[in-house]
Design a protein around this motif. Structure first.
Motif, PDB file in Angstrom:
ATOM      1  N   VAL A 101      29.503  45.690  40.824  1.00 15.08           N
ATOM      2  CA  VAL A 101      29.458  44.327  41.359  1.00 15.08           C
ATOM      3  C   VAL A 101      29.735  43.325  40.233  1.00 15.08           C
ATOM      4  O   VAL A 101      30.478  42.355  40.414  1.00 15.08           O
ATOM      5  CB  VAL A 101      28.104  44.042  42.051  1.00 15.08           C
ATOM      6  CG1 VAL A 101      27.936  42.565  42.357  1.00 15.08           C
ATOM      7  CG2 VAL A 101      27.977  44.865  43.321  1.00 15.08           C
ATOM      8  N   THR A 102      29.166  43.567  39.070  1.00  8.58           N
ATOM      9  CA  THR A 102      29.406  42.690  37.919  1.00  8.58           C
ATOM     10  C   THR A 102      30.891  42.666  37.569  1.00  8.58           C
ATOM     11  O   THR A 102      31.449  41.600  37.281  1.00  8.58           O
ATOM     12  CB  THR A 102      28.578  43.157  36.702  1.00  8.58           C
ATOM     13  OG1 THR A 102      27.193  43.104  37.036  1.00  8.58           O
ATOM     14  CG2 THR A 102      28.847  42.305  35.478  1.00  8.58           C
ATOM     15  N   LEU A 103      31.538  43.821  37.603  1.00  9.66           N
ATOM     16  CA  LEU A 103      32.972  43.875  37.302  1.00  9.66           C
ATOM     17  C   LEU A 103      33.779  43.059  38.304  1.00  9.66           C
ATOM     18  O   LEU A 103      34.692  42.313  37.923  1.00  9.66           O
ATOM     19  CB  LEU A 103      33.471  45.324  37.290  1.00  9.66           C
ATOM     20  CG  LEU A 103      32.984  46.215  36.153  1.00  9.66           C
ATOM     21  CD1 LEU A 103      33.582  47.611  36.288  1.00  9.66           C
ATOM     22  CD2 LEU A 103      33.290  45.623  34.790  1.00  9.66           C
ATOM     23  N   VAL A 104      33.451  43.187  39.566  1.00  8.75           N
ATOM     24  CA  VAL A 104      34.182  42.438  40.596  1.00  8.75           C
ATOM     25  C   VAL A 104      33.959  40.942  40.410  1.00  8.75           C
ATOM     26  O   VAL A 104      34.895  40.142  40.569  1.00  8.75           O
ATOM     27  CB  VAL A 104      33.768  42.909  42.010  1.00  8.75           C
ATOM     28  CG1 VAL A 104      34.352  42.018  43.081  1.00  8.75           C
ATOM     29  CG2 VAL A 104      34.200  44.362  42.221  1.00  8.75           C
ATOM     30  N   ARG A 105      32.760  40.557  40.038  1.00  6.73           N
ATOM     31  CA  ARG A 105      32.494  39.134  39.779  1.00  6.73           C
ATOM     32  C   ARG A 105      33.304  38.634  38.591  1.00  6.73           C
ATOM     33  O   ARG A 105      33.765  37.492  38.585  1.00  6.73           O
ATOM     34  CB  ARG A 105      31.006  38.906  39.531  1.00  6.73           C
ATOM     35  CG  ARG A 105      30.196  38.975  40.793  1.00  6.73           C
ATOM     36  CD  ARG A 105      28.764  38.593  40.564  1.00  6.73           C
ATOM     37  NE  ARG A 105      28.057  38.628  41.827  1.00  6.73           N
ATOM     38  CZ  ARG A 105      26.780  38.875  41.955  1.00  6.73           C
ATOM     39  NH1 ARG A 105      26.036  39.099  40.893  1.00  6.73           N
ATOM     40  NH2 ARG A 105      26.211  38.900  43.137  1.00  6.73           N
ATOM     41  N   LEU A 106      33.470  39.473  37.573  1.00  6.73           N
ATOM     42  CA  LEU A 106      34.282  39.083  36.423  1.00  6.73           C
ATOM     43  C   LEU A 106      35.732  38.845  36.824  1.00  6.73           C
ATOM     44  O   LEU A 106      36.397  37.961  36.279  1.00  6.73           O
ATOM     45  CB  LEU A 106      34.213  40.144  35.323  1.00  6.73           C
ATOM     46  CG  LEU A 106      32.910  40.192  34.530  1.00  6.73           C
ATOM     47  CD1 LEU A 106      32.906  41.391  33.591  1.00  6.73           C
ATOM     48  CD2 LEU A 106      32.689  38.904  33.766  1.00  6.73           C
ATOM     49  N   LEU A 107      36.216  39.634  37.779  1.00  9.95           N
ATOM     50  CA  LEU A 107      37.585  39.434  38.257  1.00  9.95           C
ATOM     51  C   LEU A 107      37.744  38.066  38.906  1.00  9.95           C
ATOM     52  O   LEU A 107      38.805  37.441  38.807  1.00  9.95           O
ATOM     53  CB  LEU A 107      37.983  40.524  39.253  1.00  9.95           C
ATOM     54  CG  LEU A 107      38.325  41.881  38.668  1.00  9.95           C
ATOM     55  CD1 LEU A 107      38.615  42.876  39.782  1.00  9.95           C
ATOM     56  CD2 LEU A 107      39.491  41.794  37.712  1.00  9.95           C
ATOM     57  N   GLY A 108      36.720  37.583  39.562  1.00  8.99           N
ATOM     58  CA  GLY A 108      36.790  36.297  40.248  1.00  8.99           C
ATOM     59  C   GLY A 108      36.404  35.116  39.376  1.00  8.99           C
ATOM     60  O   GLY A 108      36.545  33.968  39.792  1.00  8.99           O
ATOM     61  N   ASP A 109      35.926  35.370  38.169  1.00  8.68           N
ATOM     62  CA  ASP A 109      35.488  34.298  37.277  1.00  8.68           C
ATOM     63  C   ASP A 109      36.707  33.603  36.663  1.00  8.68           C
ATOM     64  O   ASP A 109      37.540  34.253  36.033  1.00  8.68           O
ATOM     65  CB  ASP A 109      34.612  34.888  36.176  1.00  8.68           C
ATOM     66  CG  ASP A 109      33.995  33.848  35.262  1.00  8.68           C
ATOM     67  OD1 ASP A 109      34.380  32.658  35.338  1.00  8.68           O
ATOM     68  OD2 ASP A 109      33.126  34.227  34.463  1.00  8.68           O
TER      69      ASP A 109
END
Length: 192
Positions: A101-109
């Motif tokens: 989930v953290t990785l996916v959030r980084l993609l959207g940051d």
């Protein structure tokens, strides 16, 4: 947690149903004895020690939503066996999900640059929990620092910036630490 409990409940049935055990050979008994001797660090803990281990996990800033939910539920009404099972297997599964989930959030940051996004996509493609955890602990910082350096160089490429901003940007690049680069982009440039 449900998966761990189900696996624990089914283990005796699966063990006794295997052909080698049914044949009465000594090898399966020895294998079970070796597995029991190997044990886990949680086998000898009483319920209070198990609670402390779970509380330490809750105090870790890297613990995500799923880890906190499962740990909280265990502290509220979990048995010692459920706590042991979660510490042995469930925690790693929950942390792995939180890390993804953290990785996916980084993609959207919007602050994530090309290197961060490239490395995140590679990690998601490989889907290796240990590699993801290692990258989040150390690799992310380095990838973000490279992206921050590029962002600062872009600021320096603008001929209309003030001399003070140019000096502050060069100072951040000269320092070169990931923290100095991030601080300049988040705070320093606006202070100047």
């Amino acid at each position: 947690m449900t998966l761990a409990v189900a696996a624990g409940a089914m283990a005796p049935a699966l063990l006794f149903a295997t052909p080698s055990f049914a044949a009465g050979g000594a090898a399966p008994v020895a294998a079970v004895a070796v597995a029991a001797d190997a044990g886990s660090p949680y086998d000898d803990m009483d319920i209070d020690d198990l609670r402390i281990a779970i509380l330490r996990i809750l105090a870790d800033p890297d613990s995500g939503k799923r880890v906190k939910e499962e740990a909280g539920a265990l502290l509220d009404n979990g048995t010692a066996d459920e706590m042991r099972a979660w510490l042995e297997t469930g925690y790693a599964l929950a942390q792995g999900e939180d890390d993804r989930v953290t990785l996916v959030r980084l993609l959207g940051d919007p602050d994530s640059g090309k290197r961060v996004k490239r490395e995140v996509n590679e990690l998601l493609d490989r889907d290796d929990s240990a590699e993801i955890r290692t990258w989040l602990e150390s690799g992310y910082r380095l990838a973000q620092a490279e992206d921050d350096s590029v962002a600062i160089v872009r600021i320096l490429a603008d001929p209309t910036i003030s001399d003070a901003l140019r000096a502050a940007a060069n100072a951040a690049l000269d320092d070169g630490s990931p923290e100095a680069l991030r601080h300049f982009l988040e705070v320093g440039r606006y202070e100047v």
